[in-house]
Design a protein around this motif. Structure first.
Motif, PDB file in Angstrom:
ATOM      1  N   LEU A 294       0.935  -1.247   0.111  1.00 40.89           N
ATOM      2  CA  LEU A 294       0.254  -0.035   0.084  1.00 40.89           C
ATOM      3  C   LEU A 294       0.915   1.417  -0.084  1.00 40.89           C
ATOM      4  CD1 LEU A 294      -2.659  -0.865   2.610  1.00 40.89           C
ATOM      5  CD2 LEU A 294      -3.280  -0.475   0.164  1.00 40.89           C
ATOM      6  N   ALA A 295       1.877   1.264   0.624  1.00 39.96           N
ATOM      7  CA  ALA A 295       2.752   2.384   0.981  1.00 39.96           C
ATOM      8  C   ALA A 295       3.419   2.784  -0.215  1.00 39.96           C
ATOM      9  CB  ALA A 295       3.887   2.151   1.846  1.00 39.96           C
ATOM     10  N   MET A 296       3.921   1.618  -1.182  1.00 42.62           N
ATOM     11  CA  MET A 296       4.526   1.593  -2.491  1.00 42.62           C
ATOM     12  C   MET A 296       3.428   2.275  -3.421  1.00 42.62           C
ATOM     13  SD  MET A 296       6.659  -1.913  -2.607  1.00 42.62           S
ATOM     14  CE  MET A 296       7.505  -1.648  -4.119  1.00 42.62           C
ATOM     15  N   LEU A 297       2.222   1.907  -3.515  1.00 44.01           N
ATOM     16  CA  LEU A 297       1.282   2.397  -4.264  1.00 44.01           C
ATOM     17  C   LEU A 297       1.126   3.962  -4.250  1.00 44.01           C
ATOM     18  CD1 LEU A 297      -1.170  -0.273  -4.499  1.00 44.01           C
ATOM     19  CD2 LEU A 297       0.522   0.167  -6.238  1.00 44.01           C
ATOM     20  N   ALA A 298       0.839   4.358  -2.618  1.00 49.07           N
ATOM     21  CA  ALA A 298       0.591   5.549  -2.264  1.00 49.07           C
ATOM     22  C   ALA A 298       1.497   6.693  -2.650  1.00 49.07           C
ATOM     23  CB  ALA A 298       0.564   5.589  -0.734  1.00 49.07           C
ATOM     24  N   ASN A 299       2.802   6.096  -3.257  1.00 54.30           N
ATOM     25  CA  ASN A 299       3.933   7.054  -3.476  1.00 54.30           C
ATOM     26  C   ASN A 299       3.762   7.165  -5.159  1.00 54.30           C
ATOM     27  OD1 ASN A 299       5.256   8.133  -1.259  1.00 54.30           O
ATOM     28  ND2 ASN A 299       5.945   5.962  -0.972  1.00 54.30           N
ATOM     29  N   ALA A 300       2.708   6.813  -5.650  1.00 59.51           N
ATOM     30  CA  ALA A 300       2.556   6.816  -7.212  1.00 59.51           C
ATOM     31  C   ALA A 300       2.435   8.469  -7.622  1.00 59.51           C
ATOM     32  CB  ALA A 300       1.477   6.305  -7.779  1.00 59.51           C
ATOM     33  N   GLN A 301       3.284   8.974  -8.513  1.00 59.94           N
ATOM     34  CA  GLN A 301       3.266  10.160  -8.889  1.00 59.94           C
ATOM     35  C   GLN A 301       2.082  10.633  -9.819  1.00 59.94           C
ATOM     36  OE1 GLN A 301       5.544  12.293  -7.383  1.00 59.94           O
ATOM     37  NE2 GLN A 301       5.878  10.387  -6.332  1.00 59.94           N
ATOM     38  N   ALA A 302       1.194   9.843  -9.951  1.00 59.71           N
ATOM     39  CA  ALA A 302       0.185  10.166 -11.133  1.00 59.71           C
ATOM     40  C   ALA A 302      -0.933  11.010 -10.389  1.00 59.71           C
ATOM     41  CB  ALA A 302      -0.487   8.895 -11.517  1.00 59.71           C
ATOM     42  N   PHE A 303      -1.002  11.211  -9.368  1.00 61.28           N
ATOM     43  CA  PHE A 303      -2.132  11.807  -8.355  1.00 61.28           C
ATOM     44  C   PHE A 303      -1.892  13.248  -7.911  1.00 61.28           C
ATOM     45  CE2 PHE A 303      -2.523   7.114  -8.138  1.00 61.28           C
ATOM     46  CZ  PHE A 303      -3.859   7.078  -8.781  1.00 61.28           C
ATOM     47  N   ASP A 304      -2.873  14.179  -7.874  1.00 57.06           N
ATOM     48  CA  ASP A 304      -2.921  15.339  -7.461  1.00 57.06           C
ATOM     49  C   ASP A 304      -2.930  15.262  -5.915  1.00 57.06           C
ATOM     50  OD1 ASP A 304      -2.845  16.697 -10.232  1.00 57.06           O
ATOM     51  OD2 ASP A 304      -4.967  15.999 -10.219  1.00 57.06           O
ATOM     52  N   THR A 305      -3.834  14.341  -5.360  1.00 54.80           N
ATOM     53  CA  THR A 305      -4.015  14.429  -3.962  1.00 54.80           C
ATOM     54  C   THR A 305      -3.947  12.973  -3.294  1.00 54.80           C
ATOM     55  OG1 THR A 305      -5.284  16.193  -4.027  1.00 54.80           O
ATOM     56  CG2 THR A 305      -5.701  15.149  -1.986  1.00 54.80           C
ATOM     57  N   VAL A 306      -3.617  12.845  -2.406  1.00 56.23           N
ATOM     58  CA  VAL A 306      -3.741  11.279  -1.923  1.00 56.23           C
ATOM     59  C   VAL A 306      -4.344  11.391  -0.399  1.00 56.23           C
ATOM     60  CG1 VAL A 306      -2.318   9.176  -0.838  1.00 56.23           C
ATOM     61  CG2 VAL A 306      -1.556  10.435  -3.058  1.00 56.23           C
ATOM     62  N   VAL A 307      -5.362  10.554  -0.172  1.00 56.08           N
ATOM     63  CA  VAL A 307      -6.172  10.564   1.068  1.00 56.08           C
ATOM     64  C   VAL A 307      -5.854   9.327   1.751  1.00 56.08           C
ATOM     65  CG1 VAL A 307      -8.124  10.633   2.349  1.00 56.08           C
ATOM     66  CG2 VAL A 307      -7.899  12.202   0.222  1.00 56.08           C
ATOM     67  N   VAL A 308      -5.174   9.016   2.895  1.00 52.97           N
ATOM     68  CA  VAL A 308      -4.769   7.814   3.186  1.00 52.97           C
ATOM     69  C   VAL A 308      -6.000   7.456   4.640  1.00 52.97           C
ATOM     70  CG1 VAL A 308      -3.136   6.410   4.669  1.00 52.97           C
ATOM     71  CG2 VAL A 308      -2.515   7.984   2.640  1.00 52.97           C
ATOM     72  N   ALA A 309      -6.583   6.486   4.662  1.00 51.25           N
ATOM     73  CA  ALA A 309      -7.301   6.185   5.827  1.00 51.25           C
ATOM     74  C   ALA A 309      -6.736   5.013   6.548  1.00 51.25           C
ATOM     75  CB  ALA A 309      -8.874   5.823   5.304  1.00 51.25           C
ATOM     76  N   LEU A 310      -6.232   5.133   7.843  1.00 50.92           N
ATOM     77  CA  LEU A 310      -5.655   4.011   8.449  1.00 50.92           C
ATOM     78  C   LEU A 310      -6.867   3.701   9.694  1.00 50.92           C
ATOM     79  CD1 LEU A 310      -2.173   5.257   8.870  1.00 50.92           C
ATOM     80  CD2 LEU A 310      -2.892   3.920   7.122  1.00 50.92           C
ATOM     81  N   VAL A 311      -7.370   2.676   9.550  1.00 48.65           N
ATOM     82  CA  VAL A 311      -8.440   2.140  10.375  1.00 48.65           C
ATOM     83  C   VAL A 311      -8.061   1.186  11.112  1.00 48.65           C
ATOM     84  CG1 VAL A 311     -10.944   1.308  10.432  1.00 48.65           C
ATOM     85  CG2 VAL A 311     -10.152   3.040   8.547  1.00 48.65           C
ATOM     86  N   GLY A 312      -8.226   1.018  12.376  1.00 46.41           N
ATOM     87  CA  GLY A 312      -7.857  -0.232  13.227  1.00 46.41           C
ATOM     88  C   GLY A 312      -6.412  -0.408  13.284  1.00 46.41           C
ATOM     89  N   GLU A 313      -5.475   0.391  12.962  1.00 44.70           N
ATOM     90  CA  GLU A 313      -3.920   0.276  12.774  1.00 44.70           C
ATOM     91  C   GLU A 313      -3.503   0.170  14.024  1.00 44.70           C
ATOM     92  OE1 GLU A 313      -1.794  -0.744  10.184  1.00 44.70           O
ATOM     93  OE2 GLU A 313      -3.566  -1.190   9.219  1.00 44.70           O
ATOM     94  N   ARG A 314      -2.287  -0.354  14.409  1.00 46.11           N
ATOM     95  CA  ARG A 314      -1.340  -0.242  15.581  1.00 46.11           C
ATOM     96  C   ARG A 314      -0.978   1.170  15.698  1.00 46.11           C
ATOM     97  NH1 ARG A 314       0.357  -4.279  12.512  1.00 46.11           N
ATOM     98  NH2 ARG A 314       0.084  -6.537  13.217  1.00 46.11           N
ATOM     99  N   GLY A 315      -1.029   1.833  16.881  1.00 49.05           N
ATOM    100  CA  GLY A 315      -0.757   3.187  17.082  1.00 49.05           C
ATOM    101  C   GLY A 315       0.899   3.394  16.743  1.00 49.05           C
ATOM    102  N   ARG A 316       1.685   2.075  16.962  1.00 48.32           N
ATOM    103  CA  ARG A 316       3.132   2.410  16.680  1.00 48.32           C
ATOM    104  C   ARG A 316       3.300   2.662  15.245  1.00 48.32           C
ATOM    105  NH1 ARG A 316       6.364  -1.241  14.724  1.00 48.32           N
ATOM    106  NH2 ARG A 316       4.659  -3.014  14.897  1.00 48.32           N
TER     107      ARG A 316
END
Length: 470
Positions: free
Chosen positions: A198-220
């Motif tokens: 997911l992190a590799m895909l989030a760094n794609a340069q084709a987008f103007d804006t990225v919205v990341v929703a981290l649901v139920g993830e470990r706080g660390r």
């Protein structure tokens, strides 16, 4: 002679000044009625408290499902959401711990939940209620009239999905290419590399804006993901919505909706938006917890029926916008319970999305990352990304990989004899090279032309003495 004019003279003023004074008085009077500190509010009182909910009497005739309420108790103002309405009382699921509530405490209805995003939100981290949690200044609010209605565009009003883009991840760009406005799922068990992909895909340069929703993830892991994986450059165009595993079910239930509203706002501005939701399974767990608390019976492995109604309501909001708007490309992670890719949530989400990428533990144990199974992964819009020649090439690659994997046990037993089957000989010779090309880490640079990389690698490995390609 007196020092002051007669009282009658003091009442005389120019007509223009008198009119301005009256307007000022009217404005002050109107402000008093619109100021929340002076308005008379309709409220109710808590009559019952449990670990996950509390009941309020006095709001049944004005409350609506999804309304936000404010509870005032000893711990201060707390918020919750109306999840059930009865004739005599309403059931509230709190965003904080319900232990802070007490019988007799006042509760006021604040109306439906709204989010008014602003373009300055990029680079910020917010919670499920759109409040900043990154220690920065207060968020600027956009025009409330432009707040998204949390409903998908009409089916015939949507733009068509036509244009593909490169993610830089070779295994995806070759076997499951993605188009702008597509909704793709990443199906994986725990510890298989889902968050890394997911992190590799989030760094794609084709987008103007990225919205990341981290649901139920470990706080660390939240800070590591935002600071190390996305980095400063990635965060400049990213809005992160965070609801960690220790937060209430209502916060985990609300976070994907808030992220979608932010993404919808930027789509309406004409942006190409990437929405990364990790994970939809934990969202379903929060839905289940809230629904069971209202008394809804489970029907499939502990999931009530409303869970499978709410999933498409959320996911259908992603995708292309109406004519003239942008698009939301959604990458949705699905945490499969017990590595069972046919569990109810995974099976339901697979039918909603426009494709799925399957990560397998056996591939990860071989040290191949991303641990994508190209034979089990499908992009329903791949036909819009491939040329005719590329379609034939990928089909040929899948056939070789299938033959290589089907004969793995035979080859381990020593029953394979080179020269007896030309196609198997080619698979044994070329598939390990293909796997080597598909192996990629976040530290590796994105691939601008994955098929060309594959072709160069095959030529180099099969002809080690040949001249290196340009």
């Amino acid at each position: 002679m007196p020092d002051t004019l007669p009282a009658k003279a003091n009442l005389q003023a120019p007509p223009m000044m008198e009119r301005e004074n009256r307007l000022t008085l009217l404005e002050h009077g109107f402000a008093r009625f619109t100021d929340e500190r002076t308005m008379v509010k309709r409220g109710g009182r808590i009559i019952e408290v449990s670990q996950t909910h509390y009941r309020v009497r006095g709001l049944s005739d004005i409350a609506r499902l999804g309304d936000i309420v404010e509870h005032r108790g000893q711990a201060g103002a707390r918020r919750g959401e109306v999840v059930q309405i009865n004739a005599d009382d309403v059931l509230i699921a709190p965003f904080e711990r319900s232990a802070d509530a007490g019988v007799g405490d006042l509760v006021f209805n604040r109306g439906p939940f709204t989010v008014a995003p602003h373009h300055s939100w990029r680079g910020r981290v917010i919670d499920a209620l759109a409040m900043p949690i990154d220690g920065g200044p207060a968020l600027m609010q956009g025009d409330a009239r432009d707040a998204c209605k949390a409903t998908p565009p009409a089916a015939l009003a949507r733009q068509r999905v036509e244009t593909s883009f490169l993610t830089g991840v070779r295994v995806i760009d070759i076997f499951t290419p993605i188009c702008f406005g597509q909704r793709l799922g990443i199906f994986a068990g725990s510890g298989v590399g889902k968050s890394t992909l997911l992190a590799m895909l989030a760094n794609a340069q084709a987008f103007d804006t990225v919205v990341v929703a981290l649901v139920g993830e470990r706080g660390r892991e939240v800070r590591e993901f935002l600071e190390d994986t996305l980095g400063k450059d990635g965060m400049t165009k990213t809005v992160a919505v965070v609801a960690t595993s220790d937060e209430s079910a209502m916060m985990r239930r609300r976070a994907p909706d808030t992220a979608m509203r932010v993404a919808e706002h930027f789509r309406e501005r004409g942006d190409r938006v990437l929405l990364v939701l990790d994970s939809i399974t934990r969202f379903a767990h929060a839905l289940r917890e809230v629904a069971i608390g209202t008394g809804e019976p489970p029907i499939a492995r502990g999931y009530p029926a409303s869970v499978f109604t709410d999933l498409p309501k959320l996911l259908e909001r992603a995708g292309p916008g109406v004519e003239g708007a942008g698009s939301i490309t959604a990458i949705i992670s699905v945490l499969v319970d017990g590595d069972d890719h046919n569990d109810p949530v995974a099976d339901s989400v697979r039918g909603i999305l426009d494709g799925h990428i399957v990560l397998e533990r056996g591939i990860a144990e071989q040290g191949r990352f991303p641990a994508v199974n190209p034979l089990a992964s499908i992009s329903r819009l791949a036909g819009k990304a491939w040329s005719d020649d590329e379609r034939v090439l990928v089909s040929r690659l899948k056939a070789l990989i299938s033959r290589f994997e089907d004969t793995r046990d035979i080859r381990l037993l020593g029953a394979y004899q080179p020269g007896a089957d030309a196609e198997l000989d080619m698979a044994v010779r070329q598939v390990p090279i293909v796997y080597e090309v598909l192996t990629q880490t976040p530290a590796d640079p994105p691939s601008p032309d994955p098929l060309a990389d594959l072709a160069r690698h095959l030529r180099t490995k099969e002809k080690p003495n040949a001249a290196q390609p340009d």
